[in-house]
Design a protein around this motif. Structure first.
Motif, PDB file in Angstrom:
ATOM      1  N   HIS A  76       1.331  -1.501   0.092  1.00  0.00           N
ATOM      2  CA  HIS A  76      -0.101  -0.103  -0.033  1.00  0.00           C
ATOM      3  C   HIS A  76       1.112   1.171  -0.036  1.00  0.00           C
ATOM      4  CE1 HIS A  76      -4.433  -1.980   0.952  1.00  0.00           C
ATOM      5  NE2 HIS A  76      -3.311  -2.680   1.571  1.00  0.00           N
ATOM      6  N   VAL A  77       0.472   1.861  -1.359  1.00  0.00           N
ATOM      7  CA  VAL A  77       1.164   3.568  -0.551  1.00  0.00           C
ATOM      8  C   VAL A  77       0.673   4.559   0.793  1.00  0.00           C
ATOM      9  CG1 VAL A  77       1.461   5.772  -2.143  1.00  0.00           C
ATOM     10  CG2 VAL A  77       0.956   3.932  -3.671  1.00  0.00           C
ATOM     11  N   VAL A  78       1.746   4.858   1.559  1.00  0.00           N
ATOM     12  CA  VAL A  78       1.333   5.545   2.786  1.00  0.00           C
ATOM     13  C   VAL A  78       2.082   7.108   2.771  1.00  0.00           C
ATOM     14  CG1 VAL A  78       1.572   3.525   3.782  1.00  0.00           C
ATOM     15  CG2 VAL A  78       3.796   4.898   3.445  1.00  0.00           C
ATOM     16  N   ALA A  79       3.093   7.375   1.883  1.00  0.00           N
ATOM     17  CA  ALA A  79       3.248   8.674   2.039  1.00  0.00           C
ATOM     18  C   ALA A  79       3.047   9.282  -0.046  1.00  0.00           C
ATOM     19  CB  ALA A  79       4.122   8.574   2.477  1.00  0.00           C
ATOM     20  N   VAL A  80       2.752  10.074  -0.378  1.00  0.00           N
ATOM     21  CA  VAL A  80       2.827  10.900  -1.952  1.00  0.00           C
ATOM     22  C   VAL A  80       3.521  11.921  -1.622  1.00  0.00           C
ATOM     23  CG1 VAL A  80       0.825   9.355  -2.211  1.00  0.00           C
ATOM     24  CG2 VAL A  80       0.992  11.703  -1.940  1.00  0.00           C
ATOM     25  N   GLY A  81       4.310  12.697  -2.700  1.00  0.00           N
ATOM     26  CA  GLY A  81       4.858  13.805  -3.060  1.00  0.00           C
ATOM     27  C   GLY A  81       5.021  13.945  -4.691  1.00  0.00           C
ATOM     28  N   ASN A  82       4.614  15.208  -4.719  1.00  0.00           N
ATOM     29  CA  ASN A  82       4.467  15.538  -6.437  1.00  0.00           C
ATOM     30  C   ASN A  82       6.327  16.299  -6.974  1.00  0.00           C
ATOM     31  OD1 ASN A  82       3.678  15.451  -9.588  1.00  0.00           O
ATOM     32  ND2 ASN A  82       2.901  17.052  -8.915  1.00  0.00           N
ATOM     33  N   LEU A  83       6.416  16.113  -7.900  1.00  0.00           N
ATOM     34  CA  LEU A  83       7.796  16.907  -8.495  1.00  0.00           C
ATOM     35  C   LEU A  83       7.066  17.603  -9.269  1.00  0.00           C
ATOM     36  CD1 LEU A  83      10.423  18.470  -8.702  1.00  0.00           C
ATOM     37  CD2 LEU A  83      11.495  16.196  -9.524  1.00  0.00           C
ATOM     38  N   ARG A  84       7.109  18.688  -9.992  1.00  0.00           N
ATOM     39  CA  ARG A  84       6.088  19.206 -11.140  1.00  0.00           C
ATOM     40  C   ARG A  84       6.788  20.175 -11.758  1.00  0.00           C
ATOM     41  NH1 ARG A  84       2.118  23.085 -12.152  1.00  0.00           N
ATOM     42  NH2 ARG A  84       1.806  23.228  -9.459  1.00  0.00           N
ATOM     43  N   LEU A  85       7.460  20.401 -13.226  1.00  0.00           N
ATOM     44  CA  LEU A  85       8.129  21.227 -13.781  1.00  0.00           C
ATOM     45  C   LEU A  85       7.239  22.511 -14.580  1.00  0.00           C
ATOM     46  CD1 LEU A  85      10.450  18.512 -15.709  1.00  0.00           C
ATOM     47  CD2 LEU A  85      10.430  18.947 -13.377  1.00  0.00           C
ATOM     48  N   VAL A  86       7.725  23.379 -13.459  1.00  0.00           N
ATOM     49  CA  VAL A  86       7.472  24.763 -14.710  1.00  0.00           C
ATOM     50  C   VAL A  86       8.624  25.998 -14.705  1.00  0.00           C
ATOM     51  CG1 VAL A  86       5.310  24.417 -13.161  1.00  0.00           C
ATOM     52  CG2 VAL A  86       7.144  25.717 -12.185  1.00  0.00           C
ATOM     53  N   GLU A  87       7.823  26.215 -16.077  1.00  0.00           N
ATOM     54  CA  GLU A  87       8.292  27.694 -15.952  1.00  0.00           C
ATOM     55  C   GLU A  87       9.716  27.263 -16.936  1.00  0.00           C
ATOM     56  OE1 GLU A  87       8.598  31.087 -12.808  1.00  0.00           O
ATOM     57  OE2 GLU A  87      10.632  28.999 -12.294  1.00  0.00           O
ATOM     58  N   GLY A  88       9.273  25.982 -18.278  1.00  0.00           N
ATOM     59  CA  GLY A  88       9.470  25.245 -19.302  1.00  0.00           C
ATOM     60  C   GLY A  88      10.927  24.693 -18.705  1.00  0.00           C
TER      61      GLY A  88
END
Length: 322
Positions: A76-88
């Motif tokens: 099961h997934v118990v922790a999450v985090g996102n890295l989103r690329l912005v500004e090109g």
């Protein structure tokens, strides 16, 4: 890219015996659509069910600019985090760091942050950024550990059960502007945006034409001019929590009259859209001005948003498979 390590988990043996722990394999990996239920379960425990994660999880799972990672323990997934690329791709935006309550205190937030920082370095981004509340001691401690520095601080205030407030007399009209026009007008008063960084919905982008066009896809710009220069600006949109809608806006102004005019306009926009809850982000120097107002709200919460940044040591991007 995946990383495997071990975490301890408390186990209840019996009512008469002390808790003990056992090591469990934990893996940081990219999230899949099949993880959606686990992600929603984590979000359900955040902010008493008012977490925004539930409204963006499907977008992050499909977005090519998002690197959405989770920690898996016992299937099961118990922790999450996102890295989103912005500004090109120049900036890596970190968001949505969450740990299930049953797995907190085991360093999972540290582990997933290290993984995301490593991923950002792998992708060759120039800097990492994220926002948090200045009351979130754990997040600020994590930021220090990961080498982030505070670069901007703004006030954030929530109100509900609103009533309309009057705008200052003789203040110029607040007018809706398209992003391209807003960008041109901001050149008349570049100092109105602290450090040239636009804050909106706990996110941040440099005040460039491309950034304003990106923000304009979901938000509306409202500007008042004095002597052909921008005197105040607000950026607003209708948001939605799992339980209710709200009107989110950020105000920039040269003085309290500009702040009050934009606030009056934003409250009017909220009520026009049938929304009775607002989230207002603004420079901390206007806190006294806001606190002296009677917005008629039954509930009021306030905190401070902190923008953190980490400059990255760039290296040539690798195209190795994830």
């Amino acid at each position: 890219m995946r990383t495997t390590f071990y975490v301890s988990r408390a186990i209840d043996k019996s009512p008469n015996e002390k808790n003990w722990s056992r090591l469990m394999a934990a893996t940081v990996r990219k999230l899949r659509k099949s993880d959606r239920n686990d992600i929603m379960e984590i979000s359900h425990h955040i902010w008493e069910g008012h977490d925004y994660l539930s409204s963006v999880v499907d977008q992050w799972l499909q977005d090519q600019n998002s690197n959405f990672y989770g920690v898996e323990v016992d299937g099961h997934v118990v922790a999450v985090g996102n890295l989103r690329l912005v500004e090109g791709g120049r900036t890596g935006w970190m968001e949505g760091l969450r740990v299930h309550p049953e797995y907190r205190g085991r360093g999972l937030a540290n582990d997933i942050t290290r993984h995301i920082v490593g991923r950002a370095e792998h992708l060759g981004v120039g800097r990492l950024r994220y926002t948090t509340s200045d009351e979130n001691v754990a997040s600020l401690k994590l930021a220090k550990m990961a080498g982030f520095s505070k670069i901007l601080r703004m006030a954030v205030s929530w109100h509900d059960k609103l009533k309309q407030i009057p705008a200052p007399a003789d203040y110029p009209p607040v007018t809706k502007r398209i992003p391209e026009t807003a960008c041109d007008l901001l050149k008349t008063n570049v100092h109105i945006i602290p450090r040239g960084i636009l804050i909106y919905d706990w996110k941040a982008l440099d005040s460039t034409r491309k950034s304003l066009e990106e923000i304009g896809k979901t938000h509306t710009f409202y500007i008042a001019l004095k002597r052909r220069k921008v005197d105040s600006l607000s950026i607003g949109c209708r948001g939605q929590t799992p339980n209710e809608p709200y009107w989110s806006f950020t105000i920039y102004a040269t003085d309290s009259n500009g702040f009050l005019s934009q606030l009056s306009h934003s409250v009017a926009m909220a009520l026009k859209h049938g929304v009775n809850v607002i989230m207002c982000t603004f420079e901390a120097r206007f806190e006294k001005t806001l606190n002296e107002l009677d917005l008629g709200s039954e509930e009021h919460q306030q905190t401070h948003l902190v923008l953190l940044e980490k400059q990255m040591h760039q290296r040539k991007q690798s195209h190795a498979p994830l």
